[in-house]
Write an enzyme that holds these catalytic residues in place. Structure first.
Site, PDB file in Angstrom:
ATOM      1  N   ASP A   1       0.821  -1.209   0.000  1.00 35.56           N
ATOM      2  CA  ASP A   1       0.000   0.000   0.000  1.00 35.56           C
ATOM      3  C   ASP A   1       0.856   1.261   0.000  1.00 35.56           C
ATOM      4  O   ASP A   1       0.471   2.281  -0.594  1.00 35.56           O
ATOM      5  CB  ASP A   1      -0.928   0.004   1.219  1.00 35.56           C
ATOM      6  CG  ASP A   1      -2.115  -0.936   1.036  1.00 35.56           C
ATOM      7  OD1 ASP A   1      -2.319  -1.409  -0.099  1.00 35.56           O
ATOM      8  OD2 ASP A   1      -2.828  -1.192   2.019  1.00 35.56           O
ATOM      9  N   GLY A   2       2.016   1.205   0.655  1.00 33.41           N
ATOM     10  CA  GLY A   2       2.904   2.369   0.662  1.00 33.41           C
ATOM     11  C   GLY A   2       3.398   2.700  -0.733  1.00 33.41           C
ATOM     12  O   GLY A   2       3.518   3.875  -1.110  1.00 33.41           O
TER      13      GLY A   2
ATOM     14  N   ASN B   1      -5.707   8.577   1.821  1.00 32.50           N
ATOM     15  CA  ASN B   1      -6.083   7.951   3.093  1.00 32.50           C
ATOM     16  C   ASN B   1      -6.550   8.948   4.147  1.00 32.50           C
ATOM     17  O   ASN B   1      -7.701   8.921   4.567  1.00 32.50           O
ATOM     18  CB  ASN B   1      -4.911   7.147   3.655  1.00 32.50           C
ATOM     19  CG  ASN B   1      -4.792   5.781   3.024  1.00 32.50           C
ATOM     20  OD1 ASN B   1      -5.677   5.355   2.294  1.00 32.50           O
ATOM     21  ND2 ASN B   1      -3.696   5.104   3.294  1.00 32.50           N
TER      22      ASN B   1
ATOM     23  N   ARG C   1      -8.662  20.418  22.703  1.00 30.36           N
ATOM     24  CA  ARG C   1      -7.336  20.412  23.287  1.00 30.36           C
ATOM     25  C   ARG C   1      -6.875  18.971  23.426  1.00 30.36           C
ATOM     26  O   ARG C   1      -7.580  18.129  23.999  1.00 30.36           O
ATOM     27  CB  ARG C   1      -7.299  21.101  24.646  1.00 30.36           C
ATOM     28  CG  ARG C   1      -5.867  21.179  25.210  1.00 30.36           C
ATOM     29  CD  ARG C   1      -5.757  22.110  26.390  1.00 30.36           C
ATOM     30  NE  ARG C   1      -4.367  22.223  26.827  1.00 30.36           N
ATOM     31  CZ  ARG C   1      -3.943  23.019  27.807  1.00 30.36           C
ATOM     32  NH1 ARG C   1      -4.810  23.793  28.432  1.00 30.36           N
ATOM     33  NH2 ARG C   1      -2.675  23.045  28.138  1.00 30.36           N
TER      34      ARG C   1
ATOM     35  N   ASP D   1      -3.649  15.998  21.602  1.00 35.58           N
ATOM     36  CA  ASP D   1      -2.466  15.784  20.766  1.00 35.58           C
ATOM     37  C   ASP D   1      -2.692  16.220  19.324  1.00 35.58           C
ATOM     38  O   ASP D   1      -1.756  16.645  18.650  1.00 35.58           O
ATOM     39  CB  ASP D   1      -2.052  14.316  20.797  1.00 35.58           C
ATOM     40  CG  ASP D   1      -1.494  13.910  22.152  1.00 35.58           C
ATOM     41  OD1 ASP D   1      -1.075  14.805  22.918  1.00 35.58           O
ATOM     42  OD2 ASP D   1      -1.477  12.702  22.454  1.00 35.58           O
TER      43      ASP D   1
ATOM     44  N   THR E   1      -9.741   2.620   7.336  1.00 32.70           N
ATOM     45  CA  THR E   1      -9.183   1.353   7.806  1.00 32.70           C
ATOM     46  C   THR E   1      -7.746   1.501   8.295  1.00 32.70           C
ATOM     47  O   THR E   1      -7.136   0.521   8.702  1.00 32.70           O
ATOM     48  CB  THR E   1      -9.213   0.296   6.678  1.00 32.70           C
ATOM     49  OG1 THR E   1      -8.409   0.776   5.583  1.00 32.70           O
ATOM     50  CG2 THR E   1     -10.635   0.061   6.194  1.00 32.70           C
TER      51      THR E   1
ATOM     52  N   SER F   1      -7.054   6.245  11.191  1.00 31.04           N
ATOM     53  CA  SER F   1      -8.320   6.602  11.825  1.00 31.04           C
ATOM     54  C   SER F   1      -8.888   5.443  12.647  1.00 31.04           C
ATOM     55  O   SER F   1      -9.412   5.638  13.750  1.00 31.04           O
ATOM     56  CB  SER F   1      -9.330   7.037  10.756  1.00 31.04           C
ATOM     57  OG  SER F   1     -10.576   7.359  11.324  1.00 31.04           O
ATOM     58  N   LYS F   2      -8.799   4.240  12.119  1.00 32.57           N
ATOM     59  CA  LYS F   2      -9.299   3.069  12.843  1.00 32.57           C
ATOM     60  C   LYS F   2      -8.530   2.867  14.139  1.00 32.57           C
ATOM     61  O   LYS F   2      -9.110   2.514  15.173  1.00 32.57           O
ATOM     62  CB  LYS F   2      -9.196   1.823  11.961  1.00 32.57           C
ATOM     63  CG  LYS F   2      -9.718   0.543  12.614  1.00 32.57           C
ATOM     64  CD  LYS F   2      -9.629  -0.622  11.659  1.00 32.57           C
ATOM     65  CE  LYS F   2     -10.153  -1.897  12.306  1.00 32.57           C
ATOM     66  NZ  LYS F   2      -9.362  -2.323  13.477  1.00 32.57           N
TER      67      LYS F   2
END
Length: 271
Positions: free
Chosen positions: A45-46, A122, A148, A150, A161, A164-165
């Site tokens: 995928d990269g 993505n 507030r 990170d 997937t 975010s997952k």
């Protein structure tokens, strides 16, 4: 049909690339790295993300095909031992494709008010380098909350997937052209309050993250897929579903939920 083969630097990927080049040349395919119609990525995928960003200005006439040479990739349909089948599919190409929504990332600078645009397959995130980030979050132009923590992440459906997952976001089918906003290490106490839940944003709306003035001299880390940008000059970042889409050649395109199952659950017979 004009083809480009885009491989990572691993020995296995380069070997598969050479095999594909020979097989396609024997069948009189045309190779064109500048204006291809099909981009075959060999790696994972990269590798596909790298190819996507290299050709993001030509998405209207490019279709991608992914061959994975390691672990099963989410965007890669073909295994390294199936390249003969891939060549046959290319020979009988009917120009069908499946499309996924993308993310427009618009950054406004604080010093000169300049705008910079990025495109993500993505996700994109905004974080502080060091202390926590305090930012006002707007949805559709209306102030939603003062965050507030990170940082914040905005993902596409296919990106749901990924990072975010891992932040507790939902997995969203790409037939729904929406955004997903997830928090990264939010602070919630008697002073600071956030929704503390992932948000699914309509394609008719947009998300704006605006750092508060008191921290604008601090370093930020803006990510766009696998790319990173360190800067102190951010007035705001606005996210919206892009009018552009990424297209994959539909030879035997694996269904979305099958991809999710293969990536995270696997074969139940192996348990």
């Amino acid at each position: 049909m004009k083809i480009e083969i885009f491989a990572n630097d691993s020995e296995k990927s380069l070997s598969i690339k050479q095999q594909l080049l020979k097989k396609l040349a024997d069948r009189h395919f045309t190779f064109d790295s500048k204006n291809p119609e099909i981009v075959i990525t060999v790696g994972g995928d990269g590798t596909l993300l790298s190819a996507f960003h290299q050709y993001q200005d030509q998405l209207d006439h490019i279709r991608f095909v992914g061959v994975h040479t390691g672990h099963l990739g989410f965007y890669t349909d073909w295994r390294e031992d199936e390249i003969d089948d891939l060549v046959v599919s290319l020979q009988s190409d009917n120009r069908q494709s499946v499309s996924y929504p993308l993310l427009d990332v618009n950054v406004k600078t604080r010093k000169n008010g300049d705008f910079y645009q990025f495109l993500a397959l993505n996700e994109s995130s905004l974080r502080r380098v060091g202390p926590t980030m305090t930012s006002d979050v707007y949805i559709g132009g209306d102030l939603f909350e003062r965050f507030r923590g990170d940082g914040l992440c905005v993902a596409t459906p296919t990106g749901s997937t990924g990072y975010s997952k891992s932040l507790g976001g939902a997995v969203v089918h790409p037939d729904m052209p929406v955004l997903q906003l997830t928090e990264i290490g939010s602070i919630n106490n008697r002073v600071f309050r956030t929704i503390s839940s992932p948000l699914i944003i309509s394609p008719n709306d947009w998300v704006t993250i605006r750092p508060v003035d008191s921290i604008c001299d601090e370093d930020f880390l803006l990510t766009v897929d696998s790319r990173y940008y360190h800067t102190t000059d951010i007035a705001q970042v606005t996210y919206k579903v892009s009018k552009k889409k990424v297209n994959f050649a539909k030879y035997r395109h694996n269904g979305f939920w099958n991809r999710v199952k293969d990536s995270f659950i696997g074969d139940e017979n192996e348990i």
